[in-house]
Design a protein around this motif. Structure first.
Motif, PDB file in Angstrom:
ATOM      1  N   LEU A  81       0.806  -1.077  -0.042  1.00  0.00           N
ATOM      2  CA  LEU A  81       0.088   0.085   0.162  1.00  0.00           C
ATOM      3  C   LEU A  81       0.643   1.198   0.056  1.00  0.00           C
ATOM      4  O   LEU A  81       0.744   2.195  -0.653  1.00  0.00           O
ATOM      5  CB  LEU A  81      -1.002   0.032   1.172  1.00  0.00           C
ATOM      6  N   LEU A  82       1.791   1.368   0.970  1.00  0.00           N
ATOM      7  CA  LEU A  82       2.721   2.439   1.028  1.00  0.00           C
ATOM      8  C   LEU A  82       3.565   2.611  -0.150  1.00  0.00           C
ATOM      9  O   LEU A  82       4.092   3.851  -0.652  1.00  0.00           O
ATOM     10  CB  LEU A  82       3.513   2.373   2.347  1.00  0.00           C
ATOM     11  N   THR A  83       4.231   1.644  -0.841  1.00  0.00           N
ATOM     12  CA  THR A  83       5.008   1.829  -2.103  1.00  0.00           C
ATOM     13  C   THR A  83       4.092   2.023  -3.144  1.00  0.00           C
ATOM     14  O   THR A  83       4.611   3.087  -3.863  1.00  0.00           O
ATOM     15  CB  THR A  83       5.431   0.255  -2.280  1.00  0.00           C
ATOM     16  N   PRO A  91      -2.343   5.893  -3.895  1.00  0.00           N
ATOM     17  CA  PRO A  91      -2.837   4.954  -3.142  1.00  0.00           C
ATOM     18  C   PRO A  91      -3.657   4.111  -4.025  1.00  0.00           C
ATOM     19  O   PRO A  91      -4.064   2.771  -3.576  1.00  0.00           O
ATOM     20  CB  PRO A  91      -3.553   5.398  -1.781  1.00  0.00           C
ATOM     21  N   ALA A  92      -4.477   4.644  -4.818  1.00  0.00           N
ATOM     22  CA  ALA A  92      -5.252   4.108  -5.833  1.00  0.00           C
ATOM     23  C   ALA A  92      -4.483   3.055  -6.607  1.00  0.00           C
ATOM     24  O   ALA A  92      -5.359   2.072  -7.063  1.00  0.00           O
ATOM     25  CB  ALA A  92      -5.836   4.763  -6.830  1.00  0.00           C
ATOM     26  N   GLU A 142      -4.321   5.794   6.864  1.00  0.00           N
ATOM     27  CA  GLU A 142      -4.076   7.131   7.078  1.00  0.00           C
ATOM     28  C   GLU A 142      -2.897   7.643   6.471  1.00  0.00           C
ATOM     29  O   GLU A 142      -3.175   9.039   5.826  1.00  0.00           O
ATOM     30  CB  GLU A 142      -4.345   7.444   8.666  1.00  0.00           C
ATOM     31  N   LEU A 143      -1.792   7.459   6.725  1.00  0.00           N
ATOM     32  CA  LEU A 143      -0.632   7.534   6.180  1.00  0.00           C
ATOM     33  C   LEU A 143      -0.529   7.672   4.548  1.00  0.00           C
ATOM     34  O   LEU A 143      -0.197   8.386   4.009  1.00  0.00           O
ATOM     35  CB  LEU A 143       0.488   7.005   6.557  1.00  0.00           C
ATOM     36  N   ALA A 144      -1.139   6.628   4.222  1.00  0.00           N
ATOM     37  CA  ALA A 144      -1.144   6.456   2.644  1.00  0.00           C
ATOM     38  C   ALA A 144      -1.973   7.390   1.874  1.00  0.00           C
ATOM     39  O   ALA A 144      -1.933   7.833   0.846  1.00  0.00           O
ATOM     40  CB  ALA A 144      -1.608   5.273   2.168  1.00  0.00           C
ATOM     41  N   THR A 145      -2.828   8.096   2.565  1.00  0.00           N
ATOM     42  CA  THR A 145      -3.672   9.248   2.300  1.00  0.00           C
ATOM     43  C   THR A 145      -3.639  10.547   2.757  1.00  0.00           C
ATOM     44  O   THR A 145      -4.472  11.402   2.583  1.00  0.00           O
ATOM     45  CB  THR A 145      -5.488   8.741   2.350  1.00  0.00           C
ATOM     46  N   SER A 146      -2.566  10.545   3.413  1.00  0.00           N
ATOM     47  CA  SER A 146      -2.132  11.902   4.077  1.00  0.00           C
ATOM     48  C   SER A 146      -1.077  12.773   3.571  1.00  0.00           C
ATOM     49  O   SER A 146      -0.044  12.161   2.850  1.00  0.00           O
ATOM     50  CB  SER A 146      -1.698  11.598   5.580  1.00  0.00           C
TER      51      SER A 146
END
Length: 200
Positions: A81-83, A91-92, A142-146
């Motif tokens: 996810l984070l990659t 993130p999509a 939260e981090l992935a979309t922040s």
């Protein structure tokens, strides 16, 4: 005669986010020297005792082997996810399987905060390990979309590459830890300068 109980192992901390600290449990990811730190249920319980929100000495039973396997799957899903989130697609671009895994864990109960009569904040959970895994999944989402994602860095230390959240004002932090990788890099730089001086 019974053997002495092994002391709990210590895990790396200080990345700035619990999901990033969790990724560090697979050292040297992608290399021939990759090392699994969550090598048994008790190791996962030790990690939760150390990095979870529970009070020192709180009971954190070792989970079942299938929970350990699921915990590793979550870690790899968080990494995927984070990659994806750090790439151009955002993130999509996260693979569907990884997204479903993180979402599934995030749907579970997290540790519940409660203030006791002495004014001490404590966290409780019926299933302490599962609750922390849920907190890791939520933190990753939260981090992935922040906007904070732009501050996630890869450690410049030799043979490290751990991710961390750079909260320094200039945004120029290079190492996951000054005590480990940063100190090692400084020592190597000093040795190189000395060697160069001796060569002249």
């Amino acid at each position: 005669m019974t053997s002495a109980t092994a002391p709990p192992r210590r895990f790396r901390t200080g990345s700035g986010r619990i999901c990033l600290d969790y990724l560090r449990t697979l050292r040297l990811r992608g290399s021939a020297d990759a090392a699994e730190e969550l090598d048994g249920p008790e190791a996962l319980a030790d990690w939760v005792r150390q990095l979870g929100p529970y009070a020192a000495g709180a009971a954190v039973p070792a989970p079942a082997p299938d929970t350990l396997e699921a915990a590793r799957e979550l870690r790899e899903a968080v990494h995927a996810l984070l990659t994806a989130a750090r790439s151009g697609g955002g993130p999509a671009g996260c693979p569907a399987g990884a997204r479903e895994t993180v979402n599934g864990f995030a749907a579970h109960p997290v540790p519940v905060p409660a203030l006791d009569g002495r004014g001490v904040l404590r966290h409780e959970a019926a299933r302490p390990v599962d609750a922390v895994l849920a907190a890791i999944a939520r933190d990753a989402l939260e981090l992935a979309t922040s906007p904070a994602l732009a501050r996630v860095r890869e450690c410049a230390g030799e043979n490290c590459a751990a991710w961390f959240l750079d909260t320094s004002r200039p945004g120029s932090r290079r190492w996951c830890s000054m005590d480990s990788c940063g100190n090692q890099a400084k020592k190597q730089s000093l040795r190189a300068k000395r060697a160069a001086g001796e060569a002249h």
